[in-house]
Motif scaffolding. Structure first.
Motif, PDB file in Angstrom:
ATOM      1  N   VAL A   1     108.832  46.316 160.943  1.00 46.16           N
ATOM      2  CA  VAL A   1     109.834  46.615 159.917  1.00 46.16           C
ATOM      3  C   VAL A   1     110.604  47.865 160.344  1.00 46.16           C
ATOM      4  CG1 VAL A   1     108.499  45.547 158.055  1.00 46.16           C
ATOM      5  CG2 VAL A   1     108.162  47.973 158.592  1.00 46.16           C
ATOM      6  N   PRO A   2     111.756  48.159 159.708  1.00 46.36           N
ATOM      7  CA  PRO A   2     112.583  49.301 160.127  1.00 46.36           C
ATOM      8  C   PRO A   2     111.874  50.650 160.018  1.00 46.36           C
ATOM      9  CG  PRO A   2     113.848  47.798 158.753  1.00 46.36           C
ATOM     10  CD  PRO A   2     112.430  47.332 158.688  1.00 46.36           C
ATOM     11  N   VAL A   3     112.173  51.533 161.005  1.00 44.16           N
ATOM     12  CA  VAL A   3     111.588  52.869 161.073  1.00 44.16           C
ATOM     13  C   VAL A   3     112.707  53.905 161.030  1.00 44.16           C
ATOM     14  CG1 VAL A   3     110.182  54.455 162.451  1.00 44.16           C
ATOM     15  CG2 VAL A   3     109.672  51.990 162.473  1.00 44.16           C
ATOM     16  N   GLY A   4     112.551  54.938 160.188  1.00 45.20           N
ATOM     17  CA  GLY A   4     113.536  56.014 160.090  1.00 45.20           C
ATOM     18  C   GLY A   4     112.891  57.370 160.298  1.00 45.20           C
ATOM     19  N   VAL A   5     113.636  58.440 159.966  1.00 50.81           N
ATOM     20  CA  VAL A   5     113.130  59.794 160.185  1.00 50.81           C
ATOM     21  C   VAL A   5     113.576  60.728 159.066  1.00 50.81           C
ATOM     22  CG1 VAL A   5     115.128  60.436 161.625  1.00 50.81           C
ATOM     23  CG2 VAL A   5     112.964  61.699 161.864  1.00 50.81           C
ATOM     24  N   PHE A   6     112.639  61.565 158.594  1.00 51.47           N
ATOM     25  CA  PHE A   6     112.997  62.665 157.707  1.00 51.47           C
ATOM     26  C   PHE A   6     113.676  63.732 158.545  1.00 51.47           C
ATOM     27  CE2 PHE A   6     109.260  61.859 154.569  1.00 51.47           C
ATOM     28  CZ  PHE A   6     110.010  60.896 153.914  1.00 51.47           C
ATOM     29  N   LEU A   7     114.864  64.151 158.148  1.00 52.19           N
ATOM     30  CA  LEU A   7     115.622  65.124 158.929  1.00 52.19           C
ATOM     31  C   LEU A   7     116.018  66.293 158.035  1.00 52.19           C
ATOM     32  CD1 LEU A   7     116.938  65.875 161.594  1.00 52.19           C
ATOM     33  CD2 LEU A   7     118.914  64.486 160.959  1.00 52.19           C
TER      34      LEU A   7
ATOM     35  N   ASP B   1     111.688  71.175 163.908  1.00 47.01           N
ATOM     36  CA  ASP B   1     110.645  70.180 164.131  1.00 47.01           C
ATOM     37  C   ASP B   1     111.142  68.753 163.892  1.00 47.01           C
ATOM     38  OD1 ASP B   1     109.281  72.563 164.363  1.00 47.01           O
ATOM     39  OD2 ASP B   1     108.385  72.427 162.379  1.00 47.01           O
ATOM     40  N   SER B   2     111.727  68.512 162.732  1.00 44.14           N
ATOM     41  CA  SER B   2     112.206  67.166 162.435  1.00 44.14           C
ATOM     42  C   SER B   2     113.392  66.801 163.325  1.00 44.14           C
ATOM     43  CB  SER B   2     112.590  67.043 160.958  1.00 44.14           C
ATOM     44  OG  SER B   2     113.683  67.880 160.632  1.00 44.14           O
ATOM     45  N   SER B   3     114.172  67.785 163.732  1.00 41.60           N
ATOM     46  CA  SER B   3     115.315  67.517 164.610  1.00 41.60           C
ATOM     47  C   SER B   3     114.855  67.040 165.989  1.00 41.60           C
ATOM     48  CB  SER B   3     116.185  68.763 164.749  1.00 41.60           C
ATOM     49  OG  SER B   3     116.711  69.168 163.495  1.00 41.60           O
TER      50      SER B   3
ATOM     51  N   VAL C   1     109.090  52.698 157.084  1.00 39.07           N
ATOM     52  CA  VAL C   1     108.323  53.663 157.870  1.00 39.07           C
ATOM     53  C   VAL C   1     109.221  54.842 158.211  1.00 39.07           C
ATOM     54  CG1 VAL C   1     107.038  54.052 160.009  1.00 39.07           C
ATOM     55  CG2 VAL C   1     106.925  51.809 158.888  1.00 39.07           C
ATOM     56  N   VAL C   2     108.674  56.074 158.105  1.00 39.70           N
ATOM     57  CA  VAL C   2     109.418  57.262 158.511  1.00 39.70           C
ATOM     58  C   VAL C   2     108.533  58.165 159.353  1.00 39.70           C
ATOM     59  CG1 VAL C   2     111.085  57.357 156.618  1.00 39.70           C
ATOM     60  CG2 VAL C   2     108.847  58.445 156.353  1.00 39.70           C
ATOM     61  N   LEU C   3     109.145  58.846 160.314  1.00 38.75           N
ATOM     62  CA  LEU C   3     108.470  59.887 161.074  1.00 38.75           C
ATOM     63  C   LEU C   3     108.919  61.239 160.549  1.00 38.75           C
ATOM     64  CD1 LEU C   3     107.991  57.389 162.877  1.00 38.75           C
ATOM     65  CD2 LEU C   3     108.302  58.870 164.862  1.00 38.75           C
ATOM     66  N   SER C   4     108.016  62.216 160.590  1.00 39.54           N
ATOM     67  CA  SER C   4     108.356  63.562 160.118  1.00 39.54           C
ATOM     68  C   SER C   4     107.874  64.602 161.123  1.00 39.54           C
ATOM     69  CB  SER C   4     107.731  63.827 158.742  1.00 39.54           C
ATOM     70  OG  SER C   4     106.364  64.172 158.867  1.00 39.54           O
TER      71      SER C   4
END
Length: 496
Positions: free
Chosen positions: A220-226, A231-233, A321-324
């Motif tokens: 499924v789609p994966v995104g990112v907390f920015l 760190d998040s960048s 899904v998100v990466l942080s």
């Protein structure tokens, strides 16, 4: 990501309504619900479908129906494990968690040593059972007792109305029906540190890049907390190398410095950027829900949970899904109080201490706030290989006094991927960057008088400030069980 729940003991299915208990954690996995039970055991699962969306129903079982499992999280090395240890096993799905069954058949309790990922799970043959949690405690797991019955659950709220005693399964531990609670991993005790700065930077770059790639595993789609912070960048920039259409998410009050910085990074990296500007009234409106899902009243945690809750709601509209960027401050001495350290070895020991406490502090916030919106959060900086690499670095290279800025080594390693003003931007705590800290404290003091705090302390309430008493009142309404406050993490003042 999912919610798991199990009960073991005499006539379990007759004494407990597992379906009703599961309903308290349906937010962790609204896509599917599964229950298996015998005379003396029950396994329940609320599924958020990430891997093998159509076929990965849980609880899972072996073909002969003598071994059963439930799992929350992701086992990133499941394909390697299938090839190396289970080549003849008749897998019925493409889901990562099914590998637990043949691994238990082969390794027993030691199966947990084989796993690379974030997870909590229960495996049982109906007579014996094994419950385990990942090395850093990224995924939650609690156990409880009521008479002869033992419970395991993803969240405290599933246990408060049925259990006599509730405890946390610590990170890097498993619980076996015969052996009890057993530790299986410790952070390395480093005595000789790496000092070659150039070699260290190469290793950091390679290892974090691998960690990010590993965490792109998804159907499924994966995104990112920015947030616009360093760190998040970095995580966003590394993800964009592999994800052509990467969605990024940022929130804040009007004129929040994070919003402006996040836009700059999104433009530079090339993400599909989404932002949401919330009001003070919205913060107050969601506070009770945040404390309910967070399962904590610690002021520092609640403050940072508000924007995390709001950004998770935003992200859930676009991805699952998100990466942080969680974990970098612990590994590279990013917190403001660590700037006062001038002893490299003391700084190293403090780093280990706060890493070991993450599982029921910042990691609890990430897990609960994302799961409140049926969203899976992943944390690349807390990959075990990356952690062990970082702990081998000469702590002198992490001292604030060495370079006159925190996290210099991390900044320098990834400076070519980001705008100069982001790489060398002053560190801000998440709640400060979103401009929410002062708002919440002011609101609490308007509701709770100093006299009320004095009286609460006399009565023995576990609170120190008006703000904490305000949050505690909301928490206690949701979690009246006396153990609920005992299992939550507390900052000891250093990070306020």
């Amino acid at each position: 990501m999912c919610g798991i729940l199990s009960v073991f003991g005499p006539d379990s299915s007759a004494q407990f309504d597992l379906s009703s208990m599961l309903s308290t954690i349906v937010h962790r996995g609204p896509d599917d619900k599964g229950i298996l039970q015998g005379d003396n055991w029950m396994l329940g699962h609320q599924r958020l479908a990430i891997m093998d969306v159509d076929g990965g129903h849980q609880p899972m079982q072996t073909a002969e129906e003598k071994l059963y499992s439930i799992c929350n999280g992701e086992i990133y090395n499941f394909r390697d494990l299938q090839d190396s240890h289970c080549p003849s096993y008749p897998f019925q799905t493409q889901a990562d968690s099914e590998v637990l069954l043949p691994l238990f058949q082969t390794f027993g309790n030691d199966l947990i040593q084989q796993l690379d990922g974030m997870f909590s799970f229960v495996v049982s043959d109906g007579q014996q059972w094994l419950a385990g949690r990942d090395r850093m405690g990224i995924k939650p797991l609690y156990y409880a007792t009521a008479g002869e019955h033992k419970f395991f659950a993803s969240e405290v709220k599933a246990l408060v109305h049925c259990a006599e005693h509730i405890q946390e399964v610590p990170s890097s531990h498993f619980y076996h029906s015969q052996a009890g609670l057993v530790p299986y991993y410790n952070l390395p005790d480093v005595t000789v540190f790496q000092k070659d700065q150039e070699a260290i930077q190469v290793a950091l770059r390679q290892t974090l890049s691998r960690s990010v790639q590993k965490r792109l595993m998804s159907d499924v789609p994966v995104g990112v907390f920015l947030s616009g912070g360093l760190d998040s960048s970095i995580i966003a920039a590394l993800m964009k190398q592999h994800v052509s259409e990467l969605h990024s998410f940022s929130v804040g009050l009007p004129n929040s410095p994070d919003l402006k910085a996040a836009r700059l990074v999104a433009d530079h990296v090339g993400t599909i950027h989404h932002e949401y500007v919330y009001s003070e009234a919205e913060m107050q409106a969601v506070l009770a829900d945040v404390i309910y899902y967070l399962e904590s009243y610690d002021p520092a945690l609640v403050r940072s949970a508000i924007p995390c809750y709001i950004v998770s709601k935003l992200a859930s509209q676009y991805v699952k899904v998100v990466l942080s960027g969680e974990g970098a401050d612990e590994l590279f001495a990013g917190y403001s109080y660590l700037a006062d350290y001038d002893d490299p070895r003391a700084l190293h020991q403090e780093s280990i201490s706060i890493l070991e406490g993450l599982h029921n502090l910042n990691l609890q916030r990430v897990d609960r706030m994302t799961m409140a919106h049926s969203l899976e959060g992943r944390v690349p900086f807390l990959d075990i290989d990356f952690i062990e690499l970082c702990l081998q670095i000469d702590p002198h290279l992490k001292l604030f006094s060495t370079f006159g800025i925190e996290k210099w080594l991390l900044r320098k390693t990834f400076e070519d991927l980001l705008p100069h003003e982001i790489v060398w931007r002053e560190k801000m705590e998440f709640a400060q960057g979103c401009a929410s800290s002062e708002v919440l404290e002011k609101h609490a003091k308007a509701v709770i008088t100093e006299q009320a705090l004095v009286e609460a302390k006399i009565q023995g309430f576990p609170v120190n400030t008006q703000e904490e008493l305000f949050y505690y009142g909301i928490f206690h309404q949701h979690f009246p069980h006396p153990d609920a406050a005992k299992v939550m993490g507390r900052w000891e003042g250093t990070l306020h």
